[in-house]
Design an enzyme around this catalytic site. Structure first.
Site, PDB file in Angstrom:
ATOM      1  N   SER A   1     -14.482  -2.419  -4.796  1.00  0.00           N
ATOM      2  CA  SER A   1     -13.111  -2.688  -4.358  1.00  0.00           C
ATOM      3  C   SER A   1     -12.307  -3.310  -5.495  1.00  0.00           C
ATOM      4  O   SER A   1     -12.845  -3.616  -6.556  1.00  0.00           O
ATOM      5  CB  SER A   1     -13.124  -3.652  -3.160  1.00  0.00           C
TER       6      SER A   1
ATOM      7  N   SER B   1      -9.820 -14.922 -16.614  1.00  0.00           N
ATOM      8  CA  SER B   1      -8.557 -15.181 -15.939  1.00  0.00           C
ATOM      9  C   SER B   1      -7.834 -16.288 -16.674  1.00  0.00           C
ATOM     10  O   SER B   1      -8.452 -17.115 -17.340  1.00  0.00           O
ATOM     11  CB  SER B   1      -8.820 -15.612 -14.496  1.00  0.00           C
TER      12      SER B   1
ATOM     13  N   TYR C   1     -14.083 -22.611  -9.837  1.00  0.00           N
ATOM     14  CA  TYR C   1     -13.573 -21.281 -10.177  1.00  0.00           C
ATOM     15  C   TYR C   1     -13.001 -21.294 -11.593  1.00  0.00           C
ATOM     16  O   TYR C   1     -13.328 -20.435 -12.425  1.00  0.00           O
ATOM     17  CB  TYR C   1     -12.510 -20.851  -9.163  1.00  0.00           C
TER      18      TYR C   1
ATOM     19  N   LYS D   1     -14.265 -19.336 -15.086  1.00  0.00           N
ATOM     20  CA  LYS D   1     -13.400 -18.461 -15.877  1.00  0.00           C
ATOM     21  C   LYS D   1     -13.336 -18.908 -17.341  1.00  0.00           C
ATOM     22  O   LYS D   1     -13.245 -18.081 -18.247  1.00  0.00           O
ATOM     23  CB  LYS D   1     -12.000 -18.389 -15.251  1.00  0.00           C
TER      24      LYS D   1
END
Length: 313
Positions: A47, A171, A198, A202
Site C-alpha cells: 500500500s 522523513s 518515530y 527517521k
C-alpha cells in the site's frame, strides 16, 4: 473575541494553502530507464508509497518482490500490479520487520530463490508505539533495526550484482530525532514518547544511509535516504483529538498522494549518475543537507555499532 480571531487565522491559512496548492503544478510523470533483467525488493509494498513505487518499477520491466507482512494484501497488490503493467514478474514474499526471526527467514528464502538483487527499497514504516517480540520499540525496529538487519543480510548479493542501490525512506521528521546510543531500541521517556520514537527512527534512517555509503565506498553499492513529502500522515496521527478536525482540511490539501511521494524514491532508485551522491538525503527538490544530527558521523558510527549489537550480527 479570541475564538473568532483563531477561526479567522485558520481560514486565512486554509486560503493560503489552497492557493499554494492550486499553483503547485501537477508533477509531470518522469521518464524512467528500462529495468528489464533487474530485481527489486520493496518492503511494505502492498500500500501507499511502497505500492506506488513497486507499480512503477514493474512498469519499467523490473522483477519486483513485494516484501510485506499481510499475505492477503501482499498477494492482492502483486496481482493488481501484474494486471496493470502486464509484467508477470511481480511476486509477494512474507516479511514482518517487527520480528528479527522473520527478517532472517525472508533473507534466506530470498537468497535461495532469487539469483539477483539490484534494488533494495526500505520503505515499510509504522508510527504507532508498542513493543516487538524482540523487546524493542515498534517504530524503531520496523523503521530502522529490521531494515538494518535485512540490508546486512542482502549486502553480499547487492555487491555481486553491482551497480546496485539501497533506498531508505526517511522523513523530515528526523529534525526532531534525538538518538541516545546508550538506550537504543527502548522507547524514549516523556509525554510524546511514540512521536519522539518515530522521529528517532527517521533520524536513524538518515544516519544508516550515511554510514552504509561510507562503508561501501569501494564497492558498487550506493545508498540514498529519501523524504518523500508529507504523504504519510504519521504526524497527523499524533495530534491531540481536539486539533484533528482543524487539521483535516489542511492534511487534505497538503499531503501528496502516494504516487507523487513515490517519485523521489524512484529518482533515487533509477536516475543515472547519482553514484557520487551516495549517502545523501533527498527531497523532491534533489539532494539536501539533513538537519545537523543527520550529519553527525560519530552518531552514525555509534548507531551502526549499537544496531549490530542489537540484531546480533
Amino acid at each position: 473575541g479570541m475564538g473568532w480571531a483563531l477561526l479567522g487565522a485558520g481560514l486565512l491559512l486554509a486560503l493560503y494553502t489552497l492557493l499554494r496548492h492550486g499553483l503547485r503544478s501537477a508533477p509531470r510523470p518522469r521518464a524512467r530507464p528500462a529495468l528489464r533483467g533487474r530485481t527489486a525488493i520493496v518492503t511494505g509494498g502492498s500500500s501507499g508509497i511502497g505500492a506506488a513505487t513497486a507499480l512503477e518499477l514493474a512498469r519499467c520491466g523490473a522483477r519486483v518482490i513485494l516484501a510485506t507482512r499481510n499475505a492477503l494484501r501482499g498477494e492482492a497488490a502483486a496481482s493488481r500490479i501484474r494486471t496493470e503493467t502486464g509484467n508477470e514478474e511481480v511476486r509477494f514474499m512474507h516479511l514482518d520487520l517487527a520480528s528479527l526471526h522473520s527478517v532472517r527467514a525472508f533473507a534466506s528464502t530470498f537468497l535461495r530463490q532469487e539469483p539477483h538483487l539490484h534494488l533494495l527499497i526500505n520503505n515499510a514504516g509504522v508510527s504507532a508505539g508498542g513493543t516487538t517480540e524482540d523487546g524493542f520499540s515498534l517504530p524503531f525496529q520496523v523503521n530502522h533495526l529490521g531494515h538494518f538487519l535485512l540490508t546486512q543480510l542482502l549486502l553480499e548479493r547487492l555487491r555481486s550484482c553491482g551497480p546496485s542501490r539501497v533506498v531508505i525512506v526517511a522523513s523530515s521528521a528526523h529534525c526532531a530525532g534525538r538518538l541516545r546510543p546508550e538506550s537504543l531500541g527502548h522507547p524514549p521517556p516523556g509525554l510524546f514518547s511514540a512521536f519522539q520514537d518515530y522521529c528517532d527512527s527517521k533520524l536513524a534512517n538518515v544516519l544508516h544511509a550515511r554510514e552504509l555509503a561510507t562503508r561501501e565506498q569501494d564497492t558498487q553499492v550506493t545508498c540514498y535516504a529519501v523524504h518523500p513529502g508529507f504523504v504519510n500522515t504519521a504526524l497527523f496521527r499524533y495530534a491531540p483529538l481536539w486539533l484533528k478536525p482543524l487539521l483535516l482540511p489542511l492534511a487534505w490539501l497538503l499531503f501528496l498522494d502516494p504516487s507523487e511521494g513515490a517519485q523521489v524514491v524512484l529518482d533515487c532508485a533509477t536516475r543515472d549518475g547519482l553514484e557520487p551522491l551516495s549517502g545523501r538525503y533527498f527531497t523532491d527538490s534533489g539532494p539536501q543537507q539533513p538537519w545537523p544530527r543527520g550529519r553527525d558521523d560519530r552518531l552514525a558510527q555509534a548507531l551502526w555499532d549499537g544496531s549490530e549489537r542489537l540484531v546480533g550480527l
